[in-house]
Design a protein around this motif. Structure first.
Motif, PDB file in Angstrom:
ATOM      1  N   GLU A  98      -7.052   1.945  -3.443  1.00 53.01           N
ATOM      2  CA  GLU A  98      -5.810   1.168  -3.376  1.00 53.01           C
ATOM      3  C   GLU A  98      -5.023   1.187  -4.683  1.00 53.01           C
ATOM      4  OE1 GLU A  98      -6.376  -2.954  -2.481  1.00 53.01           O
ATOM      5  OE2 GLU A  98      -7.267  -3.415  -4.428  1.00 53.01           O
ATOM      6  N   ASP A 142      -4.359  -3.719   1.997  1.00 54.34           N
ATOM      7  CA  ASP A 142      -5.126  -3.883   3.226  1.00 54.34           C
ATOM      8  C   ASP A 142      -6.108  -2.744   3.471  1.00 54.34           C
ATOM      9  OD1 ASP A 142      -3.340  -1.884   3.714  1.00 54.34           O
ATOM     10  OD2 ASP A 142      -2.455  -2.774   5.515  1.00 54.34           O
ATOM     11  N   ASP A 143      -6.513  -2.050   2.404  1.00 53.52           N
ATOM     12  CA  ASP A 143      -7.505  -0.994   2.565  1.00 53.52           C
ATOM     13  C   ASP A 143      -8.825  -1.600   3.028  1.00 53.52           C
ATOM     14  OD1 ASP A 143      -8.499   1.845   2.021  1.00 53.52           O
ATOM     15  OD2 ASP A 143      -9.831   0.632   0.759  1.00 53.52           O
ATOM     16  N   VAL A 144      -9.382  -1.023   4.062  1.00 50.55           N
ATOM     17  CA  VAL A 144     -10.587  -1.596   4.685  1.00 50.55           C
ATOM     18  C   VAL A 144     -11.774  -1.555   3.736  1.00 50.55           C
ATOM     19  CG1 VAL A 144     -12.209  -1.357   6.595  1.00 50.55           C
ATOM     20  CG2 VAL A 144      -9.770  -0.988   6.984  1.00 50.55           C
ATOM     21  N   ALA A 192     -11.338  -4.130   0.991  1.00 55.14           N
ATOM     22  CA  ALA A 192     -11.526  -5.478   1.535  1.00 55.14           C
ATOM     23  C   ALA A 192     -13.007  -5.775   1.758  1.00 55.14           C
ATOM     24  CB  ALA A 192     -10.754  -5.614   2.843  1.00 55.14           C
ATOM     25  N   ARG A 213      -4.615  -9.961  -6.505  1.00 55.44           N
ATOM     26  CA  ARG A 213      -3.473 -10.353  -5.673  1.00 55.44           C
ATOM     27  C   ARG A 213      -2.162 -10.196  -6.442  1.00 55.44           C
ATOM     28  NH1 ARG A 213      -2.336  -9.473  -1.174  1.00 55.44           N
ATOM     29  NH2 ARG A 213      -4.527  -9.959  -0.720  1.00 55.44           N
ATOM     30  N   SER A 273       0.204  -2.703  -0.029  1.00 50.30           N
ATOM     31  CA  SER A 273      -0.196  -3.543   1.104  1.00 50.30           C
ATOM     32  C   SER A 273      -1.479  -4.322   0.828  1.00 50.30           C
ATOM     33  CB  SER A 273      -0.383  -2.672   2.354  1.00 50.30           C
ATOM     34  OG  SER A 273      -1.419  -1.721   2.153  1.00 50.30           O
TER      35      SER A 273
END
Length: 283
Positions: free
Chosen positions: A137, A147-149, A152, A191, A145
């Motif tokens: 990421e 939102d990389d799996v 996460a 974040r 975003s």
């Protein structure tokens, strides 16, 4: 919504997509493309004035064009200075966010070395998260975003590991609180980085700068439309400055997807320290 605002919104989105595409190009492509475009506009302006202005009215062109040069030059200089200063500051801010994330990760690594704390699982989870974040990421859409799996999953594992360790009665309130607070620092820093990476350059901002630069080049080309080809080469300097300024703007505008990617060296250094046992718990 009325048709006109809807059309305008779609137009601005289209311009924004073009700007995002330009900011993702390599620096060499931006420099070559910027210079080529600027020189082509200058040549086109010189030829265009000859083709469009009637012979009888050509004497009126220099008196009109010359007073506009200082105004257009000053306008472009102001827009370029503000734009480049803003984007350079944004790049430095991005580097600062990475340093903050590295500092938070280092605090968590040291907090895991407190007495009665099992540091190995925390260090392993932290190193895995940092490594995955750097690989998955750090560039492109995933950086914006967040939102990389895989990332996460890695940060979720880090959360569980740290909070499970902090909840053990043997650890104590002081050490447990330090672990949780340090973990919050890592997640908050991430974040902040994701939020900064999702920032786009305002499309109207870029359009204004591009239009002012092209207007300056066109005006310069019109100024020498009667000159010989060798004399007309004097406007190459103006065209080059405009082209390079625009290339630099696009190169600086996307620290996580453009020509100048924010350095991840501070996080890489933490990963190296975790694996070498610097924090007292090698993997």
């Amino acid at each position: 919504m009325s048709p006109q605002p809807l059309w305008a919104a779609r137009g601005m989105r289209a311009v924004g997509d073009v700007v995002n595409w330009l900011t993702s190009l390599p620096a060499v492509v931006l420099v070559v493309g910027g210079l080529f475009l600027a020189l082509m506009v200058a040549a086109g302006a010189r030829v265009g004035v000859r083709a469009l202005v009637p012979e009888a009215e050509r004497d009126r062109v220099p008196p009109i064009v010359m007073p506009l040069m200082p105004t257009l030059g000053a306008a472009f200089a102001i827009f370029a200075a503000l734009s480049l200063a803003s984007e350079a500051t944004y790049l430095r801010t991005a580097e600062g966010l990475v340093s903050d994330e590295a500092a938070a990760s280092s605090r968590l690594a040291w907090a895991a070395t407190s007495p009665r704390v099992q540091s190995e699982p925390i260090h392993a989870a932290l190193a895995d998260y940092l490594k995955t974040s750097r690989e998955r990421e750090w560039k492109g859409a995933a950086a914006a975003s967040g939102d990389d799996v895989a990332t996460a999953r890695a940060i979720a594992q880090l959360e569980r590991t740290v909070r499970t360790e902090a909840a053990r009665p043997e650890v104590g309130t002081t050490a447990g609180t330090e672990l949780v607070v340090s973990l919050d620092g890592v997640t908050s820093s991430r974040r902040a980085r994701v939020a900064a990476a999702s920032r786009d350059v305002p499309a109207l901002y870029v359009v204004t700068l591009v239009v002012s630069g092209l207007a300056l080049i066109v005006n310069s080309g019109a100024l020498v439309f009667r000159s010989s080809l060798r004399t007309s080469l004097l406007i190459v300097g103006v065209a080059s400055v405009v082209g390079l300024s625009l290339a630099l703007l696009f190169a600086l505008s996307a620290p996580w997807s453009g020509a100048f990617i924010a350095s991840g060296h501070p996080l890489d250094a933490v990963i190296t320290d975790l694996r070498s046992g610097f924090f007292g718990g090698a993997r």
